[in-house]
Write an enzyme that holds these catalytic residues in place. Structure first.
Site, short mmCIF file in Angstrom:
data_model
loop_
_atom_site.label_atom_id
_atom_site.label_comp_id
_atom_site.label_asym_id
_atom_site.label_seq_id
_atom_site.Cartn_x
_atom_site.Cartn_y
_atom_site.Cartn_z
N SER A 198 4.32 2.15 7.82
CA SER A 198 4.58 1.22 7.21
C SER A 198 5.58 0.91 5.79
O SER A 198 5.99 1.44 5.61
CB SER A 198 2.99 1.61 6.31
OG SER A 198 2.09 1.65 7.61
N HIS A 244 1.23 -0.96 0.25
CA HIS A 244 0.02 0.04 -0.56
C HIS A 244 0.96 1.26 0.02
O HIS A 244 0.47 2.21 -0.97
CB HIS A 244 -0.79 0.18 1.14
CG HIS A 244 -0.05 -0.09 2.43
ND1 HIS A 244 -0.06 -0.82 3.72
CD2 HIS A 244 -0.01 1.51 2.87
CE1 HIS A 244 0.29 -0.16 4.63
NE2 HIS A 244 0.06 1.34 4.73
N ASP A 250 0.09 -7.61 1.77
CA ASP A 250 0.25 -6.08 1.72
C ASP A 250 2.30 -6.02 1.74
O ASP A 250 3.00 -5.63 2.47
CB ASP A 250 -0.24 -5.62 3.33
CG ASP A 250 0.55 -4.37 2.75
OD1 ASP A 250 0.10 -3.80 1.74
OD2 ASP A 250 0.79 -3.62 4.38
#
Length: 420
Positions: A274, A161, A199
């Site tokens: 992230s 992402h 992810d």
């Protein structure tokens, strides 16, 4: 804190029993107090009443004991991260063990030692995507995140992402990697491959001599174990930020659209973290930070993808990077998730949005509106799962496909093609 000295509750008191009363030689009487001709009763020694503690005192003592216990536990946790020794004795599974840590005269805590060891292995990532607006013009949409150096020759692990916009925009985007806390200089990066449902994405920069992270083993993690995170919370301005905490839980599933089992930690993980590193107390990479529950009623709930899961996908992505890309000739709808389909009375799966005429899917009888529920022998619950199974397939391979159409299930064979 003052030391408290407790005395025997009978100290200074006379005992009141038969032997004490009849031992007097001047007066004699039986224990029942009958006279023995003298007209006198034997004198009895005074008995002081026992003191009783009030309810308030008992409550106060209990409160003080609780406070002392809590402070002791907190000091224990702080001392673990603020020890200047090279080893620290900890209790694991009921046994005392010496854990070696990489500290020296220049570091005063485990968190500091881990940061010193691993910070060069964590990078900042910026994506810039050109978006066409309503009037035909274009605007740039930036995005920032973190990544971890996988190899000295330039492979970088991050979250899908983090680079999703750049992947979807392709030629209208760019990706930059910032090394070792330097937010003023960057290296251009390309996307090697990705796994959407987990992810995970792999980037490549044209560089050598990078510092790869030391890899740990996420299968050996235990709840309560100390961990350190490094990343860019809030963006590149805060690149290289360090937080620490403990593993709060293992095998957590936080999304109904994914069965990926995650590591839960109370170490602070914020937007921008992230793709960053979750490290154990020896500075080994045990997870890639992926998400955080952001809600008013939640605090200290961050999640990371276990490194064993990450490595399995990363190795396959790198191994297949020069191979022809698997192709069947369909596009899928991201609007209809498994949950949405089931709420509408349909089975979970991947909804076909379009089919290229003459493609392997077209030849197999797949049409717009079909719901793919199985592919290559694996159940499909989401469009992301189909993409992952397809990317793991080999060009020329013949696989089975199962679809739902107009209330019925159909099966067919499809031969994987190549988009090259």
């Amino acid at each position: 804190m003052e030391d408290f000295e407790f005395k025997d509750q009978n100290d200074g008191f006379y005992s009141h029993n038969k032997e004490d009363i009849i031992q007097d030689n001047v007066y004699s009487a039986d224990y029942n107090g009958s006279q023995n001709g003298s007209g006198y009763y034997p004198p009895q020694r005074k008995v002081k009443p026992k003191k009783s503690h009030s309810t308030g005192v008992v409550v106060l003592c209990a409160f003080l004991a609780a406070v002392i216990g809590a402070v002791s536990g907190l000091l224990g946790a702080i001392l673990y991260f603020r020890t200047a020794d090279n080893t620290k004795t900890v209790i694991q599974n009921g046994n005392a063990q010496n854990v070696t840590i990489s500290v020296n005269e220049s570091t005063e805590s485990v968190a500091q030692a881990v940061a010193k060891k691993a910070k060069a292995s964590v990078v900042g990532i910026r994506t810039t995507t050109s978006v066409i607006n309503f009037f035909g013009g274009s605007t740039e949409r930036p995005g920032e995140g973190s990544g971890v150096v996988y190899s000295a020759d330039g492979y970088i692990i991050t979250n899908y992402h983090v680079v999703e916009d750049a992947v979807e925009s392709r030629s209208n985007s760019k990706i930059e990697v910032f090394l070792d806390g330097d937010s003023s200089n960057s290296l251009p990066a390309t996307v090697v491959g990705y796994n959407i449902s987990n992810d995970i994405a792999v980037l490549k920069v044209n560089a050598v001599g990078l510092t790869p992270a030391e890899i740990g083993d996420s299968s050996k993690l235990t709840v309560g174990q100390y961990v350190v995170t490094i990343g860019s919370p809030g963006g590149l301005e805060f690149m290289g930020s360090v937080t620490y905490g403990v593993i709060s839980g293992l095998d957590r599933v936080v999304s109904s659209n994914s069965n990926v089992k995650l590591i839960q930690t109370d170490a602070a993980i914020n937007p921008g973290n992230s793709g960053g590193a979750l490290l154990d107390s020896k500075g080994r990479l045990i997870g890639i930070n992926s998400s955080k529950i952001v809600a008013e009623e939640y605090e200290g709930m961050g999640f990371s993808i276990p490194i064993n899961t990450v490595l399995e996908k990363v190795k396959r992505i790198i191994d297949k990077q020069n191979s022809p890309e698997a192709y069947v000739g369909i596009t899928l709808s991201s609007r209809y998730t498994g949950n949405v389909l089931q709420s509408l009375g349909y089975p979970a799966g991947a909804v076909v949005l379009s089919v290229d005429e003459g493609s392997p899917a077209y030849e197999a009888g797949i049409r717009r509106g079909d719901i793919i529920t199985e592919f290559a022998g694996k159940e499909i619950g989401e469009y992301t799962e189909f993409n992952d199974v397809l990317s793991d397939s080999d060009v020329g391979q013949s696989v089975s496909i199962k679809i739902y159409r107009s209330g019925k299930y159909y099966t067919s064979k499809i031969t994987i093609g190549s988009n090259s």
